[in-house]
Design an enzyme around this catalytic site. Structure first.
Site, PDB file in Angstrom:
ATOM      1  N   ASN A 143      23.940  13.809  43.178  1.00 35.66           N
ATOM      2  CA  ASN A 143      24.162  14.426  44.487  1.00 35.66           C
ATOM      3  C   ASN A 143      23.088  13.901  45.439  1.00 35.66           C
ATOM      4  O   ASN A 143      21.908  14.239  45.292  1.00 35.66           O
ATOM      5  CB  ASN A 143      24.090  15.950  44.343  1.00 35.66           C
ATOM      6  N   CYS A 160      24.385  18.556  53.218  1.00 30.15           N
ATOM      7  CA  CYS A 160      25.417  17.680  52.647  1.00 30.15           C
ATOM      8  C   CYS A 160      26.578  17.442  53.612  1.00 30.15           C
ATOM      9  O   CYS A 160      27.435  16.599  53.360  1.00 30.15           O
ATOM     10  CB  CYS A 160      25.923  18.269  51.336  1.00 30.15           C
ATOM     11  N   HIS A 169      32.283  15.780  49.679  1.00 33.03           N
ATOM     12  CA  HIS A 169      30.877  15.653  49.280  1.00 33.03           C
ATOM     13  C   HIS A 169      30.816  15.570  47.758  1.00 33.03           C
ATOM     14  O   HIS A 169      31.415  16.395  47.062  1.00 33.03           O
ATOM     15  CB  HIS A 169      30.101  16.872  49.794  1.00 33.03           C
TER      16      HIS A 169
HETATM   17  N1  COA Z   1      21.070  21.775  30.717  1.00 31.95           N
HETATM   18  C1  COA Z   1      21.437  22.703  29.823  1.00 31.95           C
HETATM   19  N2  COA Z   1      21.713  23.970  30.145  1.00 31.95           N
HETATM   20  C2  COA Z   1      21.588  24.305  31.448  1.00 31.95           C
HETATM   21  C3  COA Z   1      21.204  23.386  32.445  1.00 31.95           C
HETATM   22  C4  COA Z   1      20.919  22.071  32.026  1.00 31.95           C
HETATM   23  N3  COA Z   1      20.546  21.113  32.878  1.00 31.95           N
HETATM   24  N4  COA Z   1      21.190  24.010  33.641  1.00 31.95           N
HETATM   25  C5  COA Z   1      21.548  25.282  33.417  1.00 31.95           C
HETATM   26  N5  COA Z   1      21.791  25.466  32.095  1.00 31.95           N
HETATM   27  C6  COA Z   1      22.201  26.686  31.407  1.00 31.95           C
HETATM   28  C7  COA Z   1      21.794  27.945  32.150  1.00 31.95           C
HETATM   29  O1  COA Z   1      20.476  28.297  31.881  1.00 31.95           O
HETATM   30  C8  COA Z   1      22.798  28.920  31.610  1.00 31.95           C
HETATM   31  O2  COA Z   1      22.335  29.353  30.348  1.00 31.95           O
HETATM   32  P1  COA Z   1      22.577  30.857  29.867  1.00 31.95           P
HETATM   33  O3  COA Z   1      24.066  31.025  29.810  1.00 31.95           O
HETATM   34  O4  COA Z   1      21.893  30.908  28.551  1.00 31.95           O
HETATM   35  O5  COA Z   1      21.948  31.720  30.922  1.00 31.95           O
HETATM   36  C9  COA Z   1      24.053  28.078  31.383  1.00 31.95           C
HETATM   37  O6  COA Z   1      23.610  26.717  31.332  1.00 31.95           O
HETATM   38  C10 COA Z   1      25.068  28.247  32.482  1.00 31.95           C
HETATM   39  O7  COA Z   1      24.403  28.121  33.740  1.00 31.95           O
HETATM   40  P2  COA Z   1      25.179  28.071  35.082  1.00 31.95           P
HETATM   41  O8  COA Z   1      24.206  27.848  36.215  1.00 31.95           O
HETATM   42  O9  COA Z   1      26.063  29.258  35.170  1.00 31.95           O
HETATM   43  O10 COA Z   1      26.035  26.746  34.839  1.00 31.95           O
HETATM   44  P3  COA Z   1      27.217  26.160  35.676  1.00 31.95           P
HETATM   45  O11 COA Z   1      28.369  25.874  34.817  1.00 31.95           O
HETATM   46  O12 COA Z   1      27.448  26.922  36.951  1.00 31.95           O
HETATM   47  O13 COA Z   1      26.637  24.724  36.103  1.00 31.95           O
HETATM   48  C11 COA Z   1      25.720  23.654  38.028  1.00 31.95           C
HETATM   49  C12 COA Z   1      25.476  24.626  36.898  1.00 31.95           C
HETATM   50  C13 COA Z   1      24.466  23.602  38.889  1.00 31.95           C
HETATM   51  C14 COA Z   1      25.985  22.281  37.425  1.00 31.95           C
HETATM   52  C15 COA Z   1      26.935  24.096  38.855  1.00 31.95           C
HETATM   53  O14 COA Z   1      26.835  25.462  39.169  1.00 31.95           O
HETATM   54  C16 COA Z   1      27.116  23.324  40.124  1.00 31.95           C
HETATM   55  O15 COA Z   1      27.239  22.123  40.112  1.00 31.95           O
HETATM   56  N6  COA Z   1      27.204  24.062  41.242  1.00 31.95           N
HETATM   57  C17 COA Z   1      27.426  23.473  42.531  1.00 31.95           C
HETATM   58  C18 COA Z   1      26.175  22.884  42.986  1.00 31.95           C
HETATM   59  C19 COA Z   1      26.386  22.133  44.245  1.00 31.95           C
HETATM   60  O16 COA Z   1      27.426  21.673  44.516  1.00 31.95           O
HETATM   61  N7  COA Z   1      25.319  22.008  44.974  1.00 31.95           N
HETATM   62  C20 COA Z   1      25.253  21.241  46.122  1.00 31.95           C
HETATM   63  C21 COA Z   1      26.152  21.693  47.145  1.00 31.95           C
HETATM   64  S1  COA Z   1      25.805  20.735  48.418  1.00 31.95           S
END
Ligand code: COA
Length: 326
Positions: free
Chosen positions: A281, A114, A251
């Site tokens: 993304n 990214c 990004h």
């Molecule tokens: N729909 C519903 N629930 C979902 C889900 C989806 N698409 N994806 C994950 N969950 C659930 C998980 O299973 C978890 O459930 P649990 O509490 O029962 O275990 C809960 O939601 C929380 O998961 P978590 O991964 O902690 O969520 P989050 O708030 O961190 O959001 C992202 C997840 C991926 C959206 C977030 O972490 C993110 O955007 N991170 C940065 C990613 C990024 O920038 N990547 C590229 C960098 S270049």
């Protein structure tokens, strides 16, 4: 005689097929509400099965050419930032060079995930100011849908396909490039990776061959903890402050993450330009796509001070502070 590098054109291309959040409700256990609340993403674009990164890179360059009527016949270098090359070799840039019939252009791909597009711009600035090249095409393009595991609800809702391109040219009297910074935190690389089919550097890679694997929380925490420092370092290099900024282009991975970075850095949230709402993304393409949208909306004006910060897989980052010259 001065030797500056100036951005003289920009363009973009996104595939026609739209996949919105509701489409994911039929594939994995998720909802439009969850996706919008946690990420800010509403929809993303998906390439056709036989549409590759070189195809969409080429189309982004055609868009740039059509909009700015620039002469590309003497382009002498193509830098294609991508982590989703059509093949390991030839490079995507070589395919673009062939499609554009640029017989005298060099061609390289760079992979900084990214952060690829901002690395590419800084490389173009270096190639031009050192006298090696006079006209460089910098392209950020991805077909992430081809390496996305559509069974993993934590990642599949995030990624999309798209391409953006800038033309950077030699100039005697005007520069676009004000300051830059770059770095990497390779020890945290395991938070975001995509294995080759035969490779398994990380244990879990064996279970997910060929797909993006991400510790979303880990990447999120790293970005919010480090990007504000990168912003400050870059501005300090040129004796600017955050108040001097007209626009901030991080990004586009997650809207909440961008808001946290803005709040921590003291940058007004409405100065952040994003592309994630409609494109998701798109890794190396998010920054040129965000700029393309802002140009279409008449937000960015000639002379504006714009800070671009790419960050992600690596975990690597690159920033570039530019004066908008279009
Ligand atoms: N729909 C519903 N629930 C979902 C889900 C989806 N698409 N994806 C994950 N969950 C659930 C998980 O299973 C978890 O459930 P649990 O509490 O029962 O275990 C809960 O939601 C929380 O998961 P978590 O991964 O902690 O969520 P989050 O708030 O961190 O959001 C992202 C997840 C991926 C959206 C977030 O972490 C993110 O955007 N991170 C940065 C990613 C990024 O920038 N990547 C590229 C960098 S270049």
């Amino acid at each position: 005689m001065n030797s500056f590098a100036k951005i003289t054109a920009q363009g973009s291309y996104v595939p026609e097929q739209i996949m919105d959040n509701h489409d994911f409700e039929n594939i994995v256990d998720t909802s439009d509400e969850w996706i919008q609340q946690r990420t800010g993403i509403v929809e993303r674009r998906i390439t056709k099965e036989d549409e590759y990164t070189s195809d969409i890179s080429y189309k982004a360059v055609l868009d740039l050419q059509e909009k700015y009527q620039v002469d590309l016949s003497d382009v002498d270098m193509i830098v294609n930032a991508t982590l989703t090359a059509d093949y390991k070799t030839p490079s995507v840039a070589s395919y673009v060079q062939a499609k554009l019939e640029l017989e005298n252009a060099g061609a390289i791909d760079i992979n900084a995930a990214c952060a690829g597009f901002t690395y590419g711009l800084n490389i173009a600035n270096g190639l031009i100011t050192s006298g090696q090249n006079k006209k460089v095409l910098v392209i950020g393009a991805e077909t992430l849908s081809k390496i996305t595991d559509y069974k993993d609800r934590g990642t599949c809702i995030l990624f999309g396909d798209g391409a953006g391109a800038f033309l950077v040219e030699y100039s005697e009297d005007e520069t676009s490039f004000v300051a830059s910074d770059a770095g990497s935190d390779g020890k945290k690389g395991h938070n975001l990776y995509c294995s080759e089919l035969s490779e398994a550097m990380f244990d879990e890679a064996l279970e997910n061959p060929g797909f993006i694997v991400q510790n979303g929380r880990g990447v999120y925490k790293w970005a919010v903890g480090n990007v504000p420092r990168i912003i400050e370092q870059t501005l300090n290099k040129a004796n600017y402050t955050k108040e001097d900024l007209d626009w901030f282009v991080p990004h586009s991975a997650n809207a909440r993450m961008i808001e946290s970075i803005c709040d921590k850095s003291g940058i007004a949230r409405d100065k952040a330009l994003k592309s994630l709402e409609y494109y998701g993304n798109t890794s190396s393409a998010t920054i040129p796509l965000a700029i393309d949208l802002a140009v279409k909306e008449n937000k960015i004006k000639k002379g504006d001070l714009v800070l671009l910060v790419g960050f992600g897989g690596g975990l690597a980052y690159a920033s570039t502070l530019i004066k908008w010259t279009l």
